[in-house]
Design a protein around this motif. Structure first.
Motif, mmCIF file in Angstrom:
data_model
loop_
_atom_site.group_PDB
_atom_site.id
_atom_site.type_symbol
_atom_site.label_atom_id
_atom_site.label_comp_id
_atom_site.label_asym_id
_atom_site.label_seq_id
_atom_site.Cartn_x
_atom_site.Cartn_y
_atom_site.Cartn_z
ATOM 1 N N PRO A 81 0.838 -1.207 0.000
ATOM 2 C CA PRO A 81 0.000 0.000 0.000
ATOM 3 C C PRO A 81 0.866 1.248 0.000
ATOM 4 C CG PRO A 81 0.041 -0.997 2.183
ATOM 5 C CD PRO A 81 0.763 -1.939 1.275
ATOM 6 N N PRO A 82 0.338 2.351 -0.549
ATOM 7 C CA PRO A 82 1.096 3.605 -0.505
ATOM 8 C C PRO A 82 1.256 4.058 0.940
ATOM 9 C CG PRO A 82 -1.182 3.985 -1.191
ATOM 10 C CD PRO A 82 -1.002 2.495 -1.110
ATOM 11 N N GLU A 83 2.322 4.784 1.207
ATOM 12 C CA GLU A 83 2.496 5.356 2.543
ATOM 13 C C GLU A 83 1.277 6.224 2.865
ATOM 14 O OE1 GLU A 83 4.910 5.313 4.930
ATOM 15 O OE2 GLU A 83 6.023 3.759 3.850
ATOM 16 N N PRO A 84 0.781 6.158 4.110
ATOM 17 C CA PRO A 84 -0.357 7.019 4.461
ATOM 18 C C PRO A 84 0.040 8.483 4.332
ATOM 19 C CG PRO A 84 0.590 5.968 6.413
ATOM 20 C CD PRO A 84 1.238 5.328 5.215
ATOM 21 N N PRO A 85 -0.943 9.333 4.008
ATOM 22 C CA PRO A 85 -0.619 10.738 3.733
ATOM 23 C C PRO A 85 0.017 11.474 4.910
ATOM 24 C CG PRO A 85 -3.014 10.348 3.782
ATOM 25 C CD PRO A 85 -2.347 9.028 3.765
ATOM 26 N N GLY A 86 -0.103 10.937 6.142
ATOM 27 C CA GLY A 86 0.517 11.598 7.287
ATOM 28 C C GLY A 86 -0.242 12.825 7.748
ATOM 29 N N LYS A 87 -1.529 12.851 7.442
ATOM 30 C CA LYS A 87 -2.357 13.953 7.957
ATOM 31 C C LYS A 87 -2.864 13.543 9.335
ATOM 32 C CE LYS A 87 -4.598 14.399 3.888
ATOM 33 N NZ LYS A 87 -5.511 14.967 2.885
ATOM 34 N N SER A 88 -4.150 13.642 9.571
ATOM 35 C CA SER A 88 -4.632 13.252 10.898
ATOM 36 C C SER A 88 -4.575 11.739 11.040
ATOM 37 C CB SER A 88 -6.073 13.741 11.089
ATOM 38 O OG SER A 88 -6.942 12.957 10.297
ATOM 39 N N VAL A 89 -4.547 11.278 12.282
ATOM 40 C CA VAL A 89 -4.556 9.842 12.550
ATOM 41 C C VAL A 89 -5.797 9.219 11.899
ATOM 42 C CG1 VAL A 89 -4.841 8.137 14.394
ATOM 43 C CG2 VAL A 89 -3.179 9.999 14.643
ATOM 44 N N LEU A 140 -0.336 0.337 9.624
ATOM 45 C CA LEU A 140 -1.433 0.606 10.559
ATOM 46 C C LEU A 140 -0.910 0.707 11.995
ATOM 47 C CD1 LEU A 140 -4.302 -1.670 9.171
ATOM 48 C CD2 LEU A 140 -4.452 0.799 9.563
ATOM 49 N N ARG A 141 -0.040 -0.236 12.386
ATOM 50 C CA ARG A 141 0.525 -0.190 13.741
ATOM 51 C C ARG A 141 1.256 1.132 13.979
ATOM 52 N NH1 ARG A 141 3.201 -5.025 12.267
ATOM 53 N NH2 ARG A 141 1.771 -6.779 12.470
ATOM 54 N N GLU A 142 1.948 1.582 12.952
ATOM 55 C CA GLU A 142 2.713 2.822 13.051
ATOM 56 C C GLU A 142 1.776 4.020 13.257
ATOM 57 O OE1 GLU A 142 5.750 3.415 13.429
ATOM 58 O OE2 GLU A 142 5.548 5.602 13.199
ATOM 59 N N VAL A 143 0.673 4.061 12.508
ATOM 60 C CA VAL A 143 -0.287 5.160 12.673
ATOM 61 C C VAL A 143 -0.918 5.093 14.069
ATOM 62 C CG1 VAL A 143 -2.424 6.199 11.831
ATOM 63 C CG2 VAL A 143 -0.750 5.295 10.196
ATOM 64 N N LEU A 144 -1.227 3.890 14.542
ATOM 65 C CA LEU A 144 -1.807 3.755 15.885
ATOM 66 C C LEU A 144 -0.823 4.249 16.949
ATOM 67 C CD1 LEU A 144 -3.512 0.223 15.579
ATOM 68 C CD2 LEU A 144 -4.660 2.460 15.605
ATOM 69 N N THR A 162 -6.594 -3.988 17.425
ATOM 70 C CA THR A 162 -7.156 -2.847 16.711
ATOM 71 C C THR A 162 -6.969 -3.002 15.199
ATOM 72 O OG1 THR A 162 -6.623 -1.470 18.627
ATOM 73 C CG2 THR A 162 -7.173 -0.324 16.591
ATOM 74 N N VAL A 163 -5.819 -3.533 14.801
ATOM 75 C CA VAL A 163 -5.601 -3.802 13.370
ATOM 76 C C VAL A 163 -6.660 -4.792 12.861
ATOM 77 C CG1 VAL A 163 -4.029 -4.932 11.731
ATOM 78 C CG2 VAL A 163 -3.137 -3.250 13.354
ATOM 79 N N ALA A 164 -6.969 -5.809 13.678
ATOM 80 C CA ALA A 164 -7.990 -6.785 13.269
ATOM 81 C C ALA A 164 -9.357 -6.117 13.126
ATOM 82 C CB ALA A 164 -8.065 -7.930 14.286
ATOM 83 N N LEU A 165 -9.722 -5.276 14.093
ATOM 84 C CA LEU A 165 -11.023 -4.595 14.042
ATOM 85 C C LEU A 165 -11.111 -3.679 12.822
ATOM 86 C CD1 LEU A 165 -11.505 -3.559 17.790
ATOM 87 C CD2 LEU A 165 -12.750 -5.342 16.555
ATOM 88 N N LEU A 166 -9.994 -3.062 12.479
ATOM 89 C CA LEU A 166 -9.999 -2.115 11.356
ATOM 90 C C LEU A 166 -10.028 -2.819 10.007
ATOM 91 C CD1 LEU A 166 -7.346 0.444 12.691
ATOM 92 C CD2 LEU A 166 -9.785 0.927 12.330
ATOM 93 N N THR A 167 -9.342 -3.972 9.901
ATOM 94 C CA THR A 167 -9.187 -4.571 8.574
ATOM 95 C C THR A 167 -10.165 -5.706 8.270
ATOM 96 O OG1 THR A 167 -7.473 -6.069 9.430
ATOM 97 C CG2 THR A 167 -6.730 -4.008 8.446
ATOM 98 N N ALA A 168 -10.489 -6.537 9.276
ATOM 99 C CA ALA A 168 -11.276 -7.741 8.982
ATOM 100 C C ALA A 168 -12.659 -7.442 8.378
ATOM 101 C CB ALA A 168 -11.413 -8.600 10.247
ATOM 102 N N PRO A 169 -13.384 -6.433 8.905
ATOM 103 C CA PRO A 169 -14.733 -6.221 8.340
ATOM 104 C C PRO A 169 -14.701 -5.874 6.844
ATOM 105 C CG PRO A 169 -14.545 -5.122 10.463
ATOM 106 C CD PRO A 169 -13.159 -5.572 10.089
#
Lengths: 202, 202
Positions: A81-89, A140-144, A162-169
């Motif tokens: 994936p592209p690096e996250p934009p680094g704006k808000s969490v 994702l861990r890094e942003v968290l 938290t990674v599981a909650l964010l990605t699995a659904p």
């Protein structure tokens, strides 16, 4: 006949456009066959060669076998994936969560659901799958971690859970259409907001 | 030879133990073959008959075809979840979330990951899968509704999204071991608590 400068670790030597075209045809053929319903087990070097219009020897000159070939093919299908934009969490989480199912290659929707159950069939296949999905988890861990540091997220959150909650659904929904009644509009943002806010009254 | 009192709608007439034993052998054989790696597409009535030690005609006397047989076999494998105990909203959610992967039949872990990607191959297979998972979703929605009524959960929660957050992580983990680093101890309770509390600081 065999180019001894080629090894399976460096299948695409620079400056050899004809080989690169053959490599591409071979990798694309493997992906096409998977997208058409072949299982990893059933996929044969022979079928890939036939589809790509090359001889089996051409494939074995470039890859040690099916697993190595598939690794390259799947990396091609699902780049990191592209690096996250680094704006808000919140925005970074939405960007990373939204990666699932946003791949423009229509074969992804056919192939990924078939890969998922296969990943536990052998340690090699498990490793192959994990290698494809780990880059996003790491981001994702890094942003968290950044969110906790900034005080925007609770210090006691369990990053892996938290990674599981964010990605699995989203994986279940985009790849399997798991819940027919789940509204898919803005789903990444709605998942992130629900995970951040929780369902207890404030 | 064909018992005309039997129809495919009532495959198990009461008081006929020999037929019931044959039915069980047939359904168990279908589940065994799936657990051993057969896809739904590859599974044939002939293979099921051979495994069960009956003739194909015996199967066709009881079921209209493979889909009807599989429906009965999968219902046998995955019965509807028990009613939640009706204690606290949190405990009911934990009980329902924990159903995933707690099936004592070891074939479930083999069969369910293979069913998931198949469910989008045809409308029949999608219906079959949905029929297996809908009872639990219905119970979860009901517990969420009760939580909102009692004021224990926020009134503006999205029930369908909440069901996804509660169920998808455990399905991905228990069936696919999606995250090698996710601690699986007390996972249902940890998922429920994380979804209730959110990850924003209070």
């Amino acid at each position: 006949m065999v180019d001894v400068t080629e090894t399976t670790d460096a299948p695409r030597a620079p400056g050899r456009p004809r080989s690169i075209r053959a490599d591409e045809a071979i990798l694309e053929s493997a992906l096409d066959l998977l997208a058409e319903g072949s299982t990893i087990e059933a996929l044969s070097i022979e079928a890939i060669a036939t589809r790509a219009g090359v001889g089996k020897a051409t494939i074995y000159r470039r890859w040690s076998g099916k697993e190595a070939l598939l690794q390259d093919a799947l990396r091609r299908l699902k780049p990191p994936p592209p690096e996250p934009p680094g704006k808000s969490v919140r925005e970074d989480l939405i960007a990373l969560v939204g990666v699932s199912g946003h791949n423009p290659d229509p074969r992804v929707r056919k192939i990924m659901p078939c890969l998922m159950p296969m990943m536990n069939r052998s340690p090699e296949q498990y490793r192959l799958y994990q290698e494809l999905v780990e880059p996003r988890r790491r981001m994702l861990r890094e942003v968290l971690r950044r969110g906790v540091e900034l005080g925007e997220l609770r210090a006691d959150l369990d990053p892996e859970l938290t990674v599981a909650l964010l990605t699995a659904p989203l994986v279940m929904q985009r790849l399997l259409r798991a819940q027919p009644d789940l509204d898919e509009r803005d789903l990444p943002a709605r998942i992130v907001d629900a995970v951040i806010a929780g369902i207890a009254p404030r």
